[in-house]
Design a protein around this motif. Structure first.
Motif, PDB file in Angstrom:
ATOM      1  N   ALA A  18      37.081  43.700  40.870  1.00  0.00           N
ATOM      2  CA  ALA A  18      38.276  44.336  40.815  1.00  0.00           C
ATOM      3  C   ALA A  18      39.436  43.539  41.464  1.00  0.00           C
ATOM      4  N   ILE A  22      42.380  40.852  40.138  1.00  0.00           N
ATOM      5  CA  ILE A  22      43.789  40.743  40.906  1.00  0.00           C
ATOM      6  C   ILE A  22      44.134  39.232  41.246  1.00  0.00           C
ATOM      7  N   VAL A  60      44.614  37.082  38.064  1.00  0.00           N
ATOM      8  CA  VAL A  60      45.700  37.705  37.348  1.00  0.00           C
ATOM      9  C   VAL A  60      46.869  37.199  37.939  1.00  0.00           C
ATOM     10  N   THR A  61      47.012  37.608  39.116  1.00  0.00           N
ATOM     11  CA  THR A  61      48.438  36.997  39.688  1.00  0.00           C
ATOM     12  C   THR A  61      48.664  35.661  40.124  1.00  0.00           C
ATOM     13  N   ILE A  84      50.174  34.160  37.406  1.00  0.00           N
ATOM     14  CA  ILE A  84      51.560  34.583  37.167  1.00  0.00           C
ATOM     15  C   ILE A  84      52.645  34.148  38.213  1.00  0.00           C
ATOM     16  N   LEU A 129      37.486  52.661  47.917  1.00  0.00           N
ATOM     17  CA  LEU A 129      36.756  52.425  46.747  1.00  0.00           C
ATOM     18  C   LEU A 129      35.242  52.193  46.827  1.00  0.00           C
ATOM     19  N   ALA A 152      50.674  44.358  37.278  1.00  0.00           N
ATOM     20  CA  ALA A 152      49.183  44.004  37.129  1.00  0.00           C
ATOM     21  C   ALA A 152      48.365  44.598  38.402  1.00  0.00           C
ATOM     22  N   ILE A 153      48.837  44.339  39.447  1.00  0.00           N
ATOM     23  CA  ILE A 153      47.952  44.831  40.528  1.00  0.00           C
ATOM     24  C   ILE A 153      47.667  46.149  40.650  1.00  0.00           C
ATOM     25  N   TRP A 154      48.750  47.134  40.101  1.00  0.00           N
ATOM     26  CA  TRP A 154      48.492  48.587  39.992  1.00  0.00           C
ATOM     27  C   TRP A 154      47.667  48.793  39.082  1.00  0.00           C
ATOM     28  N   ILE A 195      45.620  47.297  37.369  1.00  0.00           N
ATOM     29  CA  ILE A 195      43.875  47.095  37.677  1.00  0.00           C
ATOM     30  C   ILE A 195      43.343  48.234  38.717  1.00  0.00           C
ATOM     31  N   PHE A 196      44.135  48.635  39.529  1.00  0.00           N
ATOM     32  CA  PHE A 196      43.692  49.600  40.537  1.00  0.00           C
ATOM     33  C   PHE A 196      43.334  50.738  39.616  1.00  0.00           C
TER      34      PHE A 196
END
Lengths: 237, 44
Positions: free
Chosen positions: A96, A100, A103-104, A107, A211, B13-15, B17-18
């Protein structure tokens, strides 16, 4: 193997409300720091603020994957299923966090580099690390017998974590498009930016801990379901 | 405010994904809780 000590993990709350509140406050403070408090970077401007959670997520992902390594080695030494639960929980949470990162990163890259992605050493090895741990999770679905699944996963988990040094040191070892490392490299970071980055990392470590605890409980419940099904099958016979 | 859209996209995107991950874990947990209850009731 799901003995008394392991079945005890199913009693009591998964996570306490005070710990959730602490992590929530850390996230709020980290978001404030990253979006408002940190000074604006001279050349990249506003988009540089992606860096705080991008880098913090990468470091947190590394910590989660190192926990897979620890859990896998501990399982191979002790054969206690609780270590397998820790490994799978950490692997899924690590995936997970690395999602992030993957993906980031693009961007951020598009306005700064003019491209979304390039197959340089850092980006490719990071993508490979993500693929390896997604494969680890898929592999687990292919083996039914819990002991055998834990054994195969532990061996694969140890193999997958070998990519971590390659990801981390790739910007030292190869000429890459990726910026220089924040720690020990040629890059320099303003003191206020550094403090915000550390706060973001602390917040992400808090999220990771919560988590993993929840995901660990889920794995314990799955083992209980397996045991109950086995018992029900014995009664039918 | 140049590139604000990229900054917003990254944080969304971060939120996202969480949230997706938390929903996935919660659904699996609810399914397992149902299984445990059903199996325990069936065993009685």
């Amino acid at each position: 193997m799901a003995g008394e000590s392991e079945s005890r993990t199913l009693s009591g709350p998964v996570i306490s409300w005070p710990s959730v509140m602490v992590v929530f406050l850390l996230l709020a403070a980290a978001s404030y720091g990253a979006l408002i408090q940190a000074p604006e970077e001279a050349t990249m401007g506003l988009v540089q603020r992606i860096f705080y959670f991008h880098v913090a997520s990468a470091w947190t992902g590394f910590v989660a994957f190192i926990m897979v390594f620890i859990g896998s080695v501990a399982f191979l030494r002790t054969r206690a299923l609780k270590w397998d639960w820790l490994s799978v929980a950490s692997a899924e949470v690590g995936v997970a966090f690395f999602t992030i990162v993957l993906v980031t990163g693009p961007i951020w890259a598009k306005p700064v580099w003019g491209i979304w992605w390039t197959w340089d050493a850092r980006l490719t090895s990071s993508f490979l690390l993500w693929v390896l741990f997604v494969s680890y999770l898929i592999l687990r679905t292919l083996v039914d017998e819990p002991e055998r699944r834990a054994m195969v996963s532990a061996v694969f988990g140890i193999f997958a974590t070998l990519d971590i040094p390659l990801v981390y040191f790739s910007i030292w070892w190869f000429r890459t498009q990726h910026p220089q490392p924040v720690i020990g490299g040629g890059g320099s970071l303003d003191g206020r930016m550094w403090r915000v980055l550390m706060l973001c990392w602390l917040a992400m470590l808090g999220v990771m801990t919560l988590l993993i605890r929840v995901r660990y409980r889920l794995e314990a419940m799955r083992t209980e379901v397996d045991a109950l099904r086995l018992e029900a099958a014995r009664h039918v016979r | 405010m140049k590139n604000l859209n990229f900054l917003v996209a990254a944080y969304v995107a971060i939120w996202a994904i969480f949230c997706v991950y938390l929903i996935s874990v919660a659904r699996r947990m609810a399914g397992l809780q149902d299984d445990i209850r059903r199996l325990k009731e069936g065993g009685k």
